[in-house]
Design an enzyme around this catalytic site. Structure first.
Site, mmCIF file in Angstrom:
data_model
loop_
_atom_site.group_PDB
_atom_site.id
_atom_site.type_symbol
_atom_site.label_atom_id
_atom_site.label_comp_id
_atom_site.label_asym_id
_atom_site.label_seq_id
_atom_site.Cartn_x
_atom_site.Cartn_y
_atom_site.Cartn_z
ATOM 1 N N SER A 175 -24.779 -36.081 -47.927
ATOM 2 C CA SER A 175 -23.558 -35.897 -48.708
ATOM 3 C C SER A 175 -22.398 -35.516 -47.783
ATOM 4 O O SER A 175 -22.065 -36.274 -46.882
ATOM 5 C CB SER A 175 -23.792 -34.870 -49.823
ATOM 6 O OG SER A 175 -22.746 -34.902 -50.761
ATOM 7 N N ASP A 265 -26.450 -43.123 -57.533
ATOM 8 C CA ASP A 265 -25.861 -41.849 -57.138
ATOM 9 C C ASP A 265 -24.700 -41.491 -58.062
ATOM 10 O O ASP A 265 -23.729 -42.232 -58.177
ATOM 11 C CB ASP A 265 -25.379 -41.930 -55.686
ATOM 12 C CG ASP A 265 -25.171 -40.574 -55.057
ATOM 13 O OD1 ASP A 265 -24.450 -39.752 -55.654
ATOM 14 O OD2 ASP A 265 -25.730 -40.345 -53.975
ATOM 15 N N HIS A 294 -28.253 -38.439 -56.456
ATOM 16 C CA HIS A 294 -27.795 -37.573 -55.359
ATOM 17 C C HIS A 294 -28.785 -36.413 -55.269
ATOM 18 O O HIS A 294 -28.509 -35.296 -55.725
ATOM 19 C CB HIS A 294 -26.381 -37.086 -55.676
ATOM 20 C CG HIS A 294 -25.569 -36.711 -54.485
ATOM 21 N ND1 HIS A 294 -25.022 -37.629 -53.626
ATOM 22 C CD2 HIS A 294 -25.202 -35.492 -54.000
ATOM 23 C CE1 HIS A 294 -24.341 -37.020 -52.667
ATOM 24 N NE2 HIS A 294 -24.444 -35.709 -52.876
#
Length: 311
Positions: A175, A265, A294
């Site tokens: 991320s 995601d 995610h």
């Protein structure tokens, strides 16, 4: 849209390289001012644990965890970058990399959930998030510009530490951390391997156009509602954000890259992940996880293990 050829919705600034080369020159001129403090639980034969504090280019004090591998040879260094807006988290998970022979440096991003400080001083609105802090000022005052400069200064410091192989550095993150793994490899040529999972901070205009400016990117929507509801400032805003766009760093990476991509995601749209990957022109491997969000991906951890052990 052919995602395998998609490279982004907003062009890279013509002076992108010039801007960041200038910032690297600034970092090279900063006197190294750091201290390492041994942790009270550091009583093992092959591993030592330290708090590392350094003074950055603007006087802010930045913190990193330092786990030192004590082998009979210089150790490679793995730079661990955390997610948004968190911190370097616990010591245990990073010790796993040290068991593979790596020393680890894990920096807290300024002003987020760790020990690094943001000394402020920016004019204009900041909304609530770090993407938009400094957006009403000059590009140099974007908070993420400062974070990137902190990161590059830490790489300089790493090269001065005893017992490290300064020609064998590795970056890792997911991320926000995945973004900084790419950025760090782009700006520091002694990075040999780069591990990035669903990188954040990418292709802001596509996030905006897809109406995916929620969750991690939610500050973009609030900023637009409050300060750009007629969209007359779009060019100004996205031109500035292009200097901290992960996809624009990709073409500068020369390290070998292991790239993890999540197909559904909810934080980092698939298009924005492809924009980062497709702009990479180095040796790279894509691990695509079609039904993952995610989230932690156990199979990718196995790929990381093999990647780190490769000669």
């Amino acid at each position: 849209m052919n995602l395998e050829k998609y490279i982004g919705a907003w062009k890279k600034p013509n002076n992108f390289d010039e801007f960041w080369n200038g910032k690297l020159d600034e970092i090279r001129q900063v006197p190294l001012d750091y201290k390492i403090i041994k942790k009270e639980f550091s009583n093992f034969k092959n591993i030592e644990y330290y708090d590392l504090y350094f003074t950055s280019f603007d006087g802010a004090v930045i913190y990193a965890k330092y786990i030192k591998s004590k082998l009979n040879k210089p150790s490679p260094v793995l730079f661990y970058f955390h997610g948004y807006p968190a911190s370097s988290r616990n010591w245990l998970e990073k010790t796993a990399y040290t068991s593979l022979g790596y020393s680890v440096l894990a920096m807290d991003f300024r002003g987020q959930g760790g020990k690094s400080e943001d000394i402020g001083g920016i004019y204009g609105s900041t909304v609530f998030g770090h993407i938009t802090i400094g957006l009403d000022s000059i590009i140099d005052n974007l908070l993420y510009v400062k974070n990137i400069m902190d990161m590059c200064l830490l790489v300089r410091i790493a090269g001065e530490l005893d017992g490290v192989d300064k020609n064998n550095f590795v970056t890792y993150g997911a991320s926000q951390g995945g973004a900084f793994s790419i950025m760090c490899a782009a700006l520091n040529k002694n990075i040999k391997k780069c591990i990035s999972l669903y990188p954040f901070l990418s292709d802001y205009k596509k996030v905006y156009d897809l109406d995916r400016d929620t969750g991690a990117y939610g500050e973009l929507r609030l900023y637009s509602r409050w300060f750009n509801n007629d969209e007359k400032r779009n060019k100004e805003i996205f031109d500035k954000l292009a200097y901290i766009d992960t996809k624009n760093f990709s073409s500068k990476v020369r390290a070998k890259v292991l790239f993890g991509m999540s197909g559904v995601d909810s934080d980092c749209p698939l298009e924005t992940q492809y924009a980062v990957f497709n702009n990479l022109i180095c040796e790279k491997k894509l691990c695509f996880y079609k039904k993952y969000d995610h989230e932690a991906i156990a199979s990718y951890n196995n790929e990381i293990f093999k990647f780190l052990l490769e000669k």
